[in-house]
Design a protein around this motif. Structure first.
Motif, mmCIF file in Angstrom:
data_model
loop_
_atom_site.group_PDB
_atom_site.id
_atom_site.type_symbol
_atom_site.label_atom_id
_atom_site.label_comp_id
_atom_site.label_asym_id
_atom_site.label_seq_id
_atom_site.Cartn_x
_atom_site.Cartn_y
_atom_site.Cartn_z
ATOM 1 N N ILE A 70 -13.887 5.707 -7.390
ATOM 2 C CA ILE A 70 -12.982 5.104 -6.405
ATOM 3 C C ILE A 70 -13.742 4.130 -5.527
ATOM 4 O O ILE A 70 -13.284 3.026 -5.243
ATOM 5 C CB ILE A 70 -12.345 6.225 -5.558
ATOM 6 N N LYS A 71 -14.988 4.509 -5.141
ATOM 7 C CA LYS A 71 -15.757 3.629 -4.265
ATOM 8 C C LYS A 71 -15.998 2.292 -4.947
ATOM 9 O O LYS A 71 -15.816 1.219 -4.375
ATOM 10 C CB LYS A 71 -17.087 4.304 -3.926
ATOM 11 N N ARG A 74 -5.846 11.119 -9.657
ATOM 12 C CA ARG A 74 -6.762 12.243 -9.406
ATOM 13 C C ARG A 74 -6.415 13.403 -10.320
ATOM 14 O O ARG A 74 -7.295 14.039 -10.914
ATOM 15 C CB ARG A 74 -6.656 12.668 -7.943
ATOM 16 N N LEU A 84 -7.000 6.071 3.152
ATOM 17 C CA LEU A 84 -6.198 6.273 1.939
ATOM 18 C C LEU A 84 -7.095 6.763 0.815
ATOM 19 O O LEU A 84 -6.793 7.716 0.102
ATOM 20 C CB LEU A 84 -5.545 4.940 1.576
ATOM 21 N N PHE A 85 -8.271 6.111 0.634
ATOM 22 C CA PHE A 85 -9.145 6.493 -0.478
ATOM 23 C C PHE A 85 -10.130 7.567 -0.049
ATOM 24 O O PHE A 85 -11.034 7.885 -0.810
ATOM 25 C CB PHE A 85 -9.922 5.265 -0.959
ATOM 26 N N VAL A 93 -12.328 -5.288 -2.444
ATOM 27 C CA VAL A 93 -12.598 -5.806 -1.104
ATOM 28 C C VAL A 93 -13.484 -7.044 -1.198
ATOM 29 O O VAL A 93 -13.257 -8.053 -0.528
ATOM 30 C CB VAL A 93 -13.267 -4.702 -0.254
ATOM 31 N N LEU A 131 -12.842 7.568 1.701
ATOM 32 C CA LEU A 131 -14.234 7.197 1.364
ATOM 33 C C LEU A 131 -15.162 7.733 2.445
ATOM 34 O O LEU A 131 -14.845 7.604 3.608
ATOM 35 C CB LEU A 131 -14.355 5.683 1.299
ATOM 36 N N SER A 164 0.838 -1.210 0.000
ATOM 37 C CA SER A 164 0.000 0.000 0.000
ATOM 38 C C SER A 164 0.864 1.247 0.000
ATOM 39 O O SER A 164 0.341 2.356 -0.132
ATOM 40 C CB SER A 164 -0.897 0.010 1.226
ATOM 41 N N LEU A 176 -2.686 7.111 -6.532
ATOM 42 C CA LEU A 176 -3.977 7.789 -6.397
ATOM 43 C C LEU A 176 -3.844 9.250 -6.786
ATOM 44 O O LEU A 176 -4.684 9.797 -7.500
ATOM 45 C CB LEU A 176 -4.453 7.690 -4.953
ATOM 46 N N VAL A 202 -12.711 0.266 -5.051
ATOM 47 C CA VAL A 202 -12.355 -0.340 -3.768
ATOM 48 C C VAL A 202 -13.329 -1.457 -3.423
ATOM 49 O O VAL A 202 -12.922 -2.537 -2.972
ATOM 50 C CB VAL A 202 -12.355 0.751 -2.675
ATOM 51 N N LEU A 252 0.413 3.089 -3.126
ATOM 52 C CA LEU A 252 -0.954 3.433 -3.519
ATOM 53 C C LEU A 252 -1.138 4.941 -3.501
ATOM 54 O O LEU A 252 -1.812 5.514 -4.349
ATOM 55 C CB LEU A 252 -1.915 2.761 -2.529
ATOM 56 N N GLU A 253 -0.473 5.625 -2.530
ATOM 57 C CA GLU A 253 -0.682 7.076 -2.372
ATOM 58 C C GLU A 253 -0.309 7.794 -3.656
ATOM 59 O O GLU A 253 -1.113 8.551 -4.227
ATOM 60 C CB GLU A 253 0.196 7.564 -1.216
ATOM 61 N N GLN A 293 -15.315 10.282 -6.828
ATOM 62 C CA GLN A 293 -15.552 9.563 -5.565
ATOM 63 C C GLN A 293 -16.264 8.240 -5.844
ATOM 64 O O GLN A 293 -15.876 7.177 -5.338
ATOM 65 C CB GLN A 293 -16.421 10.447 -4.664
#
Lengths: 128, 64
Positions: free
Chosen positions: A72-73, A55, B61-62, A80, B64, A44, A51, A76, A47-48, A69
């Motif tokens: 990204i949601k 963006r 991080l994201f 997950v 959310l 991770s 991202l 993720v 990841l920063e 948003q």
């Protein structure tokens, strides 16, 4: 280098899981889960930066922050849900993994519905 | 710190297995069963705490 650490942890983890699996399969499953989480933590770090560049590109493309948003949601959520269903497969519960993925698809479809509706209205306006 | 939890869980797994075997040899199967459950509960606590830590990191991080 980060990559070799990742591989080392993965291989030693696999060996540990096999040794524990002979005696205690349930603890081996928990061990597999923890090693997976550890690998995600190690990866991770990058990841920063990924991202932030994504963006910036989205802003240049004129994507509004709400759409970003949502994007990204969904991203993720996909990963997950896949993480959870793979754990169920590891435990030998194929049906459970399929149910989990179905639930995940429903949630993601629910999230993406408004965007889809606005797309349809846009198209109908163009056509009329 | 990260790799510590992996070795800790493996150690608990092997310890529980050994203690279970010893108890079974001594004829106390119920105690062996209880030690297995105790080991599993301890491991589950660590796992749940660790996975919730992962999900918090993802959430921040994201953002959310």
């Amino acid at each position: 280098m980060e990559l070799f650490q990742l591989i080392a942890v993965g291989i030693t983890g696999a060996i540990l899981i096999v040794t524990v699996k002979q005696h205690k399969p349930e603890i081996a499953l928990a061990l597999a889960l923890v090693i997976g989480v550890l690998l995600l933590f190690m990866a991770s770090g990058f990841l920063e930066t990924i991202l932030n560049t994504l963006r910036d590109m989205a802003d240049q493309a004129g994507l509004s922050s709400g759409q970003w948003q949502l994007l990204i949601k969904l991203l993720v959520a996909g990963y997950v849900i896949e993480f959870g269903s793979e754990i169920c497969k590891d435990a030998g519960q194929q049906a459970l993994a399929a149910k989990l993925q179905m639930g995940g698809r429903l949630i993601m479809a629910g999230l993406a519905l408004p965007v889809f509706k606005s797309l349809l209205t846009l198209i109908t306006e163009l056509l009329t | 710190m990260e790799i510590q939890i992996v070795f800790r869980i493996a150690a608990v797994g092997i310890l529980v297995a050994v203690v279970g075997q010893v108890l079974q040899r001594a004829g106390r199967d119920d105690m062996a069963m209880l030690t297995t459950l105790a080991g599993l509960v301890v491991v589950l606590f660590w796992v749940i705490e660790y996975v919730s830590q992962l999900f918090d990191t993802i959430r921040t991080l994201f953002d959310l």
